[in-house]
Write an enzyme that holds these catalytic residues in place. Structure first.
Site, PDB file in Angstrom:
ATOM      1  N   HIS A  31      -6.547  -6.819   1.498  1.00 32.73           N
ATOM      2  CA  HIS A  31      -5.517  -5.797   1.305  1.00 32.73           C
ATOM      3  C   HIS A  31      -4.302  -6.073   2.188  1.00 32.73           C
ATOM      4  O   HIS A  31      -4.419  -6.253   3.399  1.00 32.73           O
ATOM      5  CB  HIS A  31      -6.086  -4.416   1.622  1.00 32.73           C
ATOM      6  CG  HIS A  31      -5.132  -3.291   1.344  1.00 32.73           C
ATOM      7  ND1 HIS A  31      -4.567  -3.083   0.118  1.00 32.73           N
ATOM      8  CD2 HIS A  31      -4.647  -2.316   2.157  1.00 32.73           C
ATOM      9  CE1 HIS A  31      -3.781  -2.015   0.182  1.00 32.73           C
ATOM     10  NE2 HIS A  31      -3.803  -1.542   1.412  1.00 32.73           N
ATOM     11  N   SER A  50       0.842  -1.187   0.000  1.00 31.27           N
ATOM     12  CA  SER A  50       0.000   0.000   0.000  1.00 31.27           C
ATOM     13  C   SER A  50       0.886   1.250   0.000  1.00 31.27           C
ATOM     14  O   SER A  50       1.736   1.398  -0.874  1.00 31.27           O
ATOM     15  CB  SER A  50      -0.964  -0.032   1.190  1.00 31.27           C
ATOM     16  OG  SER A  50      -2.014   0.880   0.997  1.00 31.27           O
TER      17      SER A  50
END
Length: 495
Positions: free
Chosen positions: A443, A307
């Site tokens: 994620h 990320s």
């Protein structure tokens, strides 16, 4: 050896900050996500500390970036005063099991692309024009055209083009990686490597924790993870890879350009967090090079993060050619994804809809310098794009990991930039050194569904464990490069 780079922060235009579009949680190694995140993982940040083991001195390099110039459509750099670019006391260079790109056996030369912090230290780089002189260009720039229009046909020319791209990124996007002279001393005790950096506005120090593997013998290869990374570290340790936990937010917090040790050392608050994190990672290598007690082989290092930390991992790997392997995971815009493609794919959507584009990336956190803000409404005037940043990792190992479950992460935009960068790898004769896997999963999780772990294992075997038989011919993006839409150039064959 010391290195020097002039402070060009005064030359960077100071523009007003955009209002923040999103309130983001901290990325301090705890449970955190970008605005796109609906599922989170804890990456376990590392706090800094010190130790009392004996110090040994190491060198540091400046790593690029000063005033630079670029013409429309070509991307391009800046005039720059050098930086030693890190040390390679043995001259061995970085690990390149395929032999492609050279391993720098002599410790120098104008074709050196690996084993030094900054390739092309002696290359002349043109001056940057003003923002008003930049011309709009809506495709992905030709990485093989120098700023003066010369076509790249040799490895020596590519080294200088690599330096141009580095300067270009630092001038227009990130701010400088290093401004002050730096001398690094490392010490190791109690599982912690302490990095002491002197010679700047203030002397600073930080530490990283090192967890040794359960197999193999020292000195070990190592994976440096921003906030410990988001890969399966226990599995990697079982393969013989040490894990180094880098608490990069202590080097510079993403919310404050004037916070952290980067700013204290340089006396400079213009650079964004990504390039500051890259500076800190380079200083870790400096310390490892002169601290054998840490039992880490500094020529077999990888960098990873997910990320926002994936953005950081790409910047780290691009800006220091001593890293043998770079694994950016779900990095989105500001990472692998191309700004131009993000702008087109976003289709003018606002709020949380669409993909993260340049304006929203700049507004979310202070990952970049203030200079990039002016391109928010003029993305096509930006004289580079992130396929060029990705291409700076070539010919070293690069595995890009995406996630199809989050529109915000700009899957197609990363696919297009990765595909364009792959043409650079192909030109250098090492197409198999870049891999890409897209799939849907949590994620920053390891619940992979499309062969990610097999790809990670292959790249680790090849670039960290020196297994030349490992198959890194892995290319599984959702979308292949749309050359007709985004590319007007042809990649040469570079001997």
């Amino acid at each position: 050896m010391m290195s020097f780079r002039p402070n060009f922060s005064q030359l960077l235009p100071l523009t007003a900050l955009l209002p923040l579009f999103v309130a983001c949680g901290p990325s301090d190694g705890g449970v955190t996500v970008d605005e796109d995140d609906t599922t989170t993982t804890s990456s376990g940040g590392q706090t800094s500390g010190s130790s009392s083991a004996g110090n040994t001195s190491s060198v540091s390099g400046t790593g690029g970036g000063s005033t630079s110039g670029v013409t429309s459509g070509t991307g391009g750099p800046s005039t720059s005063v050098s930086g030693a670019g890190g040390s390679d006391p043995t001259g061995a260079g970085g690990a390149d099991p395929t032999g492609a790109g050279g391993s720098n056996p002599t410790g120098g030369g104008d074709t050196t692309l690996v084993g030094v912090e900054t390739p092309g230290e002696d290359c002349a780089v043109p001056n940057m024009p003003s923002f008003g002189e930049l011309k709009a260009y809506d495709k992905l720039h030709d990485p093989f055209t120098m700023m003066d229009g010369t076509k790249v046909t040799t490895r020596a020319q590519w080294v200088c083009r690599h330096r141009e791209i580095s300067e270009l990124v630092q001038h227009w996007e990130t701010g400088p990686k290093e401004v002050k002279k730096a001398t690094v001393k490392g010490s190791f005790a109690g599982g912690k490597l302490t990095i002491n950096v002197s010679g700047g506005a203030q002397d600073v120090s930080f530490s990283v924790s090192i967890s040794l593997p359960s197999t193999g013998s020292p000195p070990y290869p190592a994976l440096i993870g921003l906030s410990n990374g988001s890969l399966d570290n226990n599995h990697l340790k079982q393969m013989g890879v040490a894990i180094i936990n880098y608490d990069h937010n202590g080097v510079q917090p993403e919310s404050d350009r004037s916070g952290g040790i980067f700013s204290r050392f340089h006396g400079n608050a213009e650079s964004g967090a990504l390039i500051a994190w890259a500076w800190g990672a380079s200083r870790i290598i400096d310390a490892l090079e002169s601290t054998p007690d840490a039992q880490i082989d500094p020529k077999r290092l990888a960098i990873t993060g997910c990320s926002r930390n994936g953005k950081g991992a790409l910047m780290v790997g691009a800006m220091d050619s001593r890293f043998a392997l770079t694994i950016p995971q779900e990095s989105g815009s500001g990472g692998v994804a191309a700004w131009r493609v993000s702008e087109v794919d976003n289709k003018g959507q606002t709020g949380s809809a669409g993909v993260q584009n340049l304006t929203r990336t700049y507004g979310e956190q202070k990952w970049f310098s203030k200079t990039i803000e002016q391109f928010g409404s003029a993305v096509t005037k930006l004289p580079l794009d992130h396929h060029q940043l990705v291409s700076m990792v070539a010919p070293r190992g690069l595995l890009i990991l995406g996630n199809l479950n989050y529109e915000w992460l700009s899957t197609n935009n990363a696919d297009q930039a990765g595909g364009a960068a792959r043409l650079v790898y192909e030109a250098l004769g090492v197409k198999q050194n870049i891999g890409y896997v897209d799939s849907g999963h949590n994620h920053c999780g390891t619940d992979y569904k499309n062969g990610e772990q097999a790809a990670i294992d292959a790249f680790v075997k090849k670039f960290l464990l020196n297994d030349a038989s490992a198959n890194t011919d892995v290319w599984k993006p959702k979308n292949e490069l749309d050359k007709a839409k985004w590319v007007e150039w042809t990649a040469p064959t570079i001997p």
